[in-house]
Scaffold this motif. Structure first.
Motif, PDB file in Angstrom:
ATOM      1  N   ASP A  76       0.834  -1.207   0.000  1.00 44.10           N
ATOM      2  CA  ASP A  76       0.000   0.000   0.000  1.00 44.10           C
ATOM      3  C   ASP A  76       0.867   1.255   0.000  1.00 44.10           C
ATOM      4  N   ILE A  77       1.931   1.248   0.814  1.00 39.29           N
ATOM      5  CA  ILE A  77       2.803   2.412   0.944  1.00 39.29           C
ATOM      6  C   ILE A  77       3.530   2.687  -0.373  1.00 39.29           C
ATOM      7  N   VAL A  78       3.970   1.629  -1.047  1.00 40.29           N
ATOM      8  CA  VAL A  78       4.626   1.782  -2.347  1.00 40.29           C
ATOM      9  C   VAL A  78       3.680   2.474  -3.325  1.00 40.29           C
ATOM     10  N   LYS A  79       2.425   2.049  -3.334  1.00 42.47           N
ATOM     11  CA  LYS A  79       1.445   2.617  -4.261  1.00 42.47           C
ATOM     12  C   LYS A  79       1.149   4.080  -3.950  1.00 42.47           C
ATOM     13  N   LYS A  80       1.091   4.415  -2.667  1.00 39.84           N
ATOM     14  CA  LYS A  80       0.714   5.772  -2.272  1.00 39.84           C
ATOM     15  C   LYS A  80       1.860   6.764  -2.419  1.00 39.84           C
ATOM     16  N   THR A  81       3.093   6.294  -2.337  1.00 41.75           N
ATOM     17  CA  THR A  81       4.239   7.205  -2.353  1.00 41.75           C
ATOM     18  C   THR A  81       4.991   7.252  -3.675  1.00 41.75           C
ATOM     19  N   GLY A  82       4.940   6.149  -4.437  1.00 39.33           N
ATOM     20  CA  GLY A  82       5.763   6.084  -5.639  1.00 39.33           C
ATOM     21  C   GLY A  82       7.193   5.690  -5.331  1.00 39.33           C
ATOM     22  N   LEU A  83       7.490   5.435  -4.054  1.00 43.11           N
ATOM     23  CA  LEU A  83       8.834   4.984  -3.677  1.00 43.11           C
ATOM     24  C   LEU A  83       9.002   3.511  -4.034  1.00 43.11           C
ATOM     25  N   LYS A 102      10.031  -0.537  -3.695  1.00 46.31           N
ATOM     26  CA  LYS A 102       9.794  -1.536  -2.655  1.00 46.31           C
ATOM     27  C   LYS A 102      10.971  -1.603  -1.686  1.00 46.31           C
ATOM     28  N   SER A 103      12.177  -1.529  -2.232  1.00 44.78           N
ATOM     29  CA  SER A 103      13.369  -1.633  -1.372  1.00 44.78           C
ATOM     30  C   SER A 103      13.471  -0.432  -0.435  1.00 44.78           C
ATOM     31  N   THR A 104      13.152   0.764  -0.943  1.00 45.53           N
ATOM     32  CA  THR A 104      13.194   1.968  -0.104  1.00 45.53           C
ATOM     33  C   THR A 104      12.169   1.875   1.014  1.00 45.53           C
ATOM     34  N   VAL A 105      10.950   1.453   0.680  1.00 46.58           N
ATOM     35  CA  VAL A 105       9.910   1.302   1.687  1.00 46.58           C
ATOM     36  C   VAL A 105      10.311   0.257   2.716  1.00 46.58           C
ATOM     37  N   SER A 106      10.881  -0.839   2.266  1.00 48.54           N
ATOM     38  CA  SER A 106      11.296  -1.909   3.182  1.00 48.54           C
ATOM     39  C   SER A 106      12.355  -1.419   4.166  1.00 48.54           C
ATOM     40  N   VAL A 107      13.357  -0.698   3.652  1.00 49.77           N
ATOM     41  CA  VAL A 107      14.431  -0.192   4.512  1.00 49.77           C
ATOM     42  C   VAL A 107      13.878   0.763   5.570  1.00 49.77           C
ATOM     43  N   HIS A 108      13.019   1.672   5.158  1.00 55.92           N
ATOM     44  CA  HIS A 108      12.536   2.694   6.090  1.00 55.92           C
ATOM     45  C   HIS A 108      11.500   2.145   7.076  1.00 55.92           C
ATOM     46  N   THR A 109      10.668   1.229   6.645  1.00 51.59           N
ATOM     47  CA  THR A 109       9.714   0.659   7.602  1.00 51.59           C
ATOM     48  C   THR A 109      10.451  -0.177   8.648  1.00 51.59           C
ATOM     49  N   LYS A 110      11.515  -0.843   8.229  1.00 56.36           N
ATOM     50  CA  LYS A 110      12.338  -1.594   9.191  1.00 56.36           C
ATOM     51  C   LYS A 110      12.937  -0.636  10.224  1.00 56.36           C
TER      52      LYS A 110
END
Length: 420
Positions: free
Chosen positions: A35-42, A44-52
């Motif tokens: 969901d976050i990838v879709k909403k931000t355009g960031l 998958k790897s960037t979202v994974s790193v930051h959510t971690k």
């Protein structure tokens, strides 16, 4: 719900991207990483790193897994949500005649609350003693004496220079001019403190958990000992250049000459707020225009707006006319705001708002009569549904919004990353 502009997020990197992801999770979560990838355009790897990283910092937490529909294939999606119970906020609602101090979680939900009648014109030393007693009791009863309070939010019934946390020449708060509330609370409780006008705080409360959660442009009108307006513009509180936007209580009413404590004559609040209603009720009783009010005056020695409310319940004609007159004056000023700002919602709150339908109806009628047809085409005028607690919720939400602002979270993520 706060709108998220993906255009402002796309292209961010490093700690700023982490802060943007946190804001989305806090405001509209629980969300999956997809969901976050879709909403931000960031990516998958960037979202994974930051959510971690956000999970490690305790800013977010994993929610219960979302079950897929029957017959679907694949693993359940792991959802992420704001870690609202990882800290506490002290929320203070100081009115002209009342004090409420709440212990809240990080989503501005009230955990425990203390209330009592006070007189703000008794001065800051006496009032601050009451506030500190309430805070210490809340911490003790909830066994939080050894745990860190993340922040303090406070609303006061007068103009405030928000950046410095200083009341500035508040008409109904003698002795409070430039009293260093922010500094005193921060030093005593070792956490950030945020002070604002009580009406602004109530507007924030309505935006966070009241009638205006899905409304981007609205005005909150507080009617109590004074009258003021809190303005939400494009989902954000509008304070003006010095923090005194919305001080409608000191707009002059044509034909009114009564002297206001601010030094001017005919101000809205001196002719239509709670004390004005009480004053008119006393005059009606003395002139024998109302047997009910006359009886109350003999029994109690003085009358209040609350007494007028009791007379309203008994269909007292004088009380009805007094309240309708105040509503018309308030509605006349509100119509000017509607023509100028074109909000989609007006919320009425404060102690005098409890007078109910006669007041609200008079305000509505005057707004509709005096505003342009386009400005009121989709306008709603509503009574607050959380009137008794909206200021406490708003004070807590204000503190949380400041503590977890984009810039502050960016700095948190940066500092945490630099220590890895």
């Amino acid at each position: 719900m706060v709108r998220i502009d993906s255009k402002k997020i796309f292209g961010w990197s490093g700690p700023a991207a982490g802060a943007a992801i946190f804001r989305i999770i806090k405001n509209i979560g629980p969300l999956s990483r997809t969901d976050i990838v879709k909403k931000t355009g960031l990516s998958k790897s960037t979202v994974s790193v930051h959510t971690k990283k956000l999970l490690e910092m305790g800013l977010i937490k994993e929610a219960e897994a979302e079950n897929k529909s029957v017959g679907s294939v694949g693993r359940n999606r792991q959802l992420l949500k704001f870690a609202k119970n990882n800290g506490f906020i002290i929320a203070i609602d100081l009115g002209a005649t009342s004090l409420n101090v709440g212990l809240c979680n990080l989503d501005a939900e009230i955990i425990d609350l203390r209330s009592k009648a006070v007189l703000v014109n008794n001065g800051p030393k006496k009032i601050m003693k009451e506030i500190n007693n309430f805070i210490e009791d809340l911490l003790k009863v909830n066994k939080l004496a050894d745990k860190k309070i993340f922040g303090i939010g406070m609303g006061v019934p007068g103009p405030v220079e928000f950046s410095k946390g200083l009341p500035v020449s508040p008409p109904i708060m003698p002795g409070w001019h430039l009293y260093p509330l922010k500094k005193i609370l921060q030093e005593k409780y070792s956490c950030p403190a945020f002070i604002d006008n009580d009406v602004n705080v109530m507007a924030v409360g309505e935006k966070h958990a009241g009638l205006a959660q899905d409304v981007s442009n609205f005005i909150f009108i507080k009617i109590g000992t004074g009258i003021g307006a809190g303005i939400i513009c494009e989902d954000e509180l509008y304070r003006g250049s010095k923090g005194c936007a919305g001080d409608i209580g000191h707009i002059a009413i044509d034909g009114e000459k009564e002297l206001c404590p601010c030094g001017n004559r005919g101000c809205l609040e001196i002719v239509a707020a709670g004390p004005a209603i009480a004053k008119k009720a006393k005059k009606a009783a003395q002139n024998k225009e109302s047997e009910i009010l006359e009886s109350m005056l003999k029994e109690r020695g003085e009358l209040t707006a609350k007494d007028v409310g009791e007379a309203l319940k008994r269909s007292d004609r004088a009380a009805v006319e007094i309240v309708k007159n105040s509503g018309q004056k308030i509605g006349g000023v509100v119509s000017r705001l509607v023509n100028f700002y074109n909000p989609s919602l007006i919320i009425i709150g404060g102690g005098v708002a409890n007078l109910g339908n006669y007041l609200i109806s008079a305000i509505k009628e005057e707004v509709l009569r005096r505003s342009t047809s386009l400005a009121v085409q989709d306008l709603e005028v509503e009574l607050s549904q959380r009137n008794d607690e909206v200021a406490v919720i708003g004070a807590a939400a204000m503190a949380v919004n400041e503590i977890y602002s984009h810039d502050n979270v960016t700095e948190m993520v940066y500092r945490d990353s630099s220590t890895d």
